[in-house]
Design an enzyme around this catalytic site. Structure first.
Site, PDB file in Angstrom:
ATOM      1  N   HIS A   1      69.395 -26.681 -72.233  1.00  0.00           N
ATOM      2  CA  HIS A   1      69.616 -27.546 -73.357  1.00  0.00           C
ATOM      3  C   HIS A   1      68.337 -27.985 -74.009  1.00  0.00           C
ATOM      4  O   HIS A   1      68.426 -28.145 -75.321  1.00  0.00           O
ATOM      5  CB  HIS A   1      70.501 -28.879 -73.080  1.00  0.00           C
ATOM      6  CG  HIS A   1      72.040 -28.480 -72.703  1.00  0.00           C
ATOM      7  ND1 HIS A   1      72.468 -28.738 -71.165  1.00  0.00           N
ATOM      8  CD2 HIS A   1      72.863 -27.770 -73.135  1.00  0.00           C
ATOM      9  CE1 HIS A   1      73.553 -28.276 -71.258  1.00  0.00           C
ATOM     10  NE2 HIS A   1      74.096 -27.590 -72.170  1.00  0.00           N
TER      11      HIS A   1
ATOM     12  N   SER B   1      75.594 -26.147 -66.854  1.00  0.00           N
ATOM     13  CA  SER B   1      76.255 -27.273 -66.254  1.00  0.00           C
ATOM     14  C   SER B   1      77.048 -26.963 -65.085  1.00  0.00           C
ATOM     15  O   SER B   1      77.567 -27.641 -64.060  1.00  0.00           O
ATOM     16  CB  SER B   1      76.930 -27.844 -67.297  1.00  0.00           C
ATOM     17  OG  SER B   1      75.979 -28.068 -68.402  1.00  0.00           O
TER      18      SER B   1
HETATM   19  P1  AMP Z   1      76.974 -25.959 -73.074  1.00  0.00           P
HETATM   20  O1  AMP Z   1      76.900 -27.573 -73.102  1.00  0.00           O
HETATM   21  O2  AMP Z   1      77.042 -25.151 -71.990  1.00  0.00           O
HETATM   22  O3  AMP Z   1      78.316 -25.839 -74.110  1.00  0.00           O
HETATM   23  O4  AMP Z   1      75.866 -25.328 -73.995  1.00  0.00           O
HETATM   24  C1  AMP Z   1      75.294 -26.014 -75.305  1.00  0.00           C
HETATM   25  C2  AMP Z   1      74.258 -25.103 -75.770  1.00  0.00           C
HETATM   26  O5  AMP Z   1      73.238 -24.921 -74.671  1.00  0.00           O
HETATM   27  C3  AMP Z   1      74.954 -23.743 -76.150  1.00  0.00           C
HETATM   28  O6  AMP Z   1      74.127 -23.470 -77.222  1.00  0.00           O
HETATM   29  C4  AMP Z   1      74.238 -22.596 -75.013  1.00  0.00           C
HETATM   30  O7  AMP Z   1      74.241 -21.589 -75.294  1.00  0.00           O
HETATM   31  C5  AMP Z   1      73.134 -23.563 -74.805  1.00  0.00           C
HETATM   32  N1  AMP Z   1      72.612 -23.199 -73.351  1.00  0.00           N
HETATM   33  C6  AMP Z   1      73.276 -23.501 -72.148  1.00  0.00           C
HETATM   34  N2  AMP Z   1      72.814 -23.052 -71.111  1.00  0.00           N
HETATM   35  C7  AMP Z   1      71.550 -22.441 -71.483  1.00  0.00           C
HETATM   36  C8  AMP Z   1      70.309 -21.634 -70.996  1.00  0.00           C
HETATM   37  N3  AMP Z   1      70.287 -21.531 -69.637  1.00  0.00           N
HETATM   38  N4  AMP Z   1      69.583 -21.178 -71.671  1.00  0.00           N
HETATM   39  C9  AMP Z   1      69.612 -21.504 -73.005  1.00  0.00           C
HETATM   40  N5  AMP Z   1      70.562 -22.134 -73.702  1.00  0.00           N
HETATM   41  C10 AMP Z   1      71.444 -22.661 -72.999  1.00  0.00           C
END
Ligand code: AMP
Length: 280
Positions: A37, A186
């Site tokens: 993030h 997460s």
């Molecule tokens: P989430 O909180 O998991 O819904 O993710 C929120 C944003 O963070 C989304 O655009 C995800 O693709 C991005 N994201 C989550 N994990 C990663 C990671 N390991 N590398 C790059 N972007 C991430």
């Protein structure tokens, strides 16, 4: 840094910011922030005058049997990390603030959201496109940053923005991994130490498939079969391992320039996703 809990406050702030001629970048998240993030937040910070991060575990993208209730949450820590990365506004509404009890309007992308995660989570992308549309209307961003970790989500959002004429530039953030190769997520919080170790097989299987496909693009099926075997041998339960054209999310053809090899697998009860994208 300001924290807004209501839609009204955020939209008022965003409209005033736009009127004053300043640009806005939005980073939508479900919180429990990690370096994946933060890399998106840093991209947003470099791109726009004002950075808005949403922290919202979106109920409409979880099926009833999924982990909405147990999804990890730690708002204090998230807010501190945002502050350290010079975020201007954190938007953290309650579900009841985001959705009226009788909300009956949804946004549906009909093609790219069908395969991969859409096959095993049929209402997931409808929840994502609906909440992202709402966030776009509330935060009024010039730019929005999404991670390649969720490559299908990124494609679906880009298609939605194109098809529905949102005046927003969608920016890709590279997939961030821990030192051992596990994609940061997460949901990694759910893994026992043993599961976490075994889950490294997901990325290893993708690297193996990538190398095999580059060596012999005619034998994709064998490469995918072997990748699934690597995950199964590590005690994982494969949801899918697929190789698709990155533009269409359909089986590659002679015209395919870039391929995504994507995997979803359960280790214990935790469903993890990962992918490798590469030119052919
Ligand atoms: P989430 O909180 O998991 O819904 O993710 C929120 C944003 O963070 C989304 O655009 C995800 O693709 C991005 N994201 C989550 N994990 C990663 C990671 N390991 N590398 C790059 N972007 C991430």
């Amino acid at each position: 840094m300001t924290v807004f809990k209501t839609k009204k406050e955020l939209q008022k702030f965003a409209l005033e910011t736009r009127r004053s001629g300043r640009t806005i970048a939005l980073v939508p998240t479900m919180g429990f922030l990690h370096k994946g993030h933060m890399s998106l937040i840093d991209i947003a910070r470099a791109k726009a005058d004002v950075v808005i991060v949403s922290v919202f575990v979106n109920p409409t993208q979880f099926a009833p049997n999924e982990d909405f209730d147990s999804y990890p949450r730690d708002f204090e820590r998230d807010a501190k990390m945002c502050e350290e990365h010079k975020v201007d506004v954190v938007f953290a509404p309650e579900p009841s603030e985001m959705y009226d009890a009788d909300a009956s309007t949804f946004v549906n992308e009909m093609m790219l959201s069908r395969p991969l995660c859409g096959a095993s989570r049929p209402t997931f992308f409808r929840g994502v496109t609906t909440v992202v549309t709402k966030l776009f209307h509330l935060a009024q961003p010039d730019f929005a940053v999404f991670g390649e970790k969720d490559a299908q989500q990124l494609l679906v959002i880009k298609r939605m923005v194109r098809d529905l004429d949102f005046p927003i530039e969608i920016i890709n953030g590279k997939l961030i991994r821990d030192e051992d190769g596990l994609a940061t997520s997460s949901r990694n919080r759910y893994l026992s130490q043993d599961e976490r170790q075994r889950a490294l097989a997901i990325h290893q299987s993708l690297l193996g498939a990538k190398a095999a496909i580059i060596a012999d693009p005619g034998k994709i099926d064998v490469a995918l079969h072997n990748a699934k075997a690597v995950i199964t041998a590590a005690g994982g339960r494969v949801d899918y391992v697929s190789a698709l054209d990155t533009e269409t999310l359909e089986a590659p053809t002679k015209k395919t320039r870039r391929l995504i090899v994507a995997a979803a697998a359960f280790f214990g009860t935790t469903r993890l996703i990962d992918n490798e994208m590469f030119d052919l």
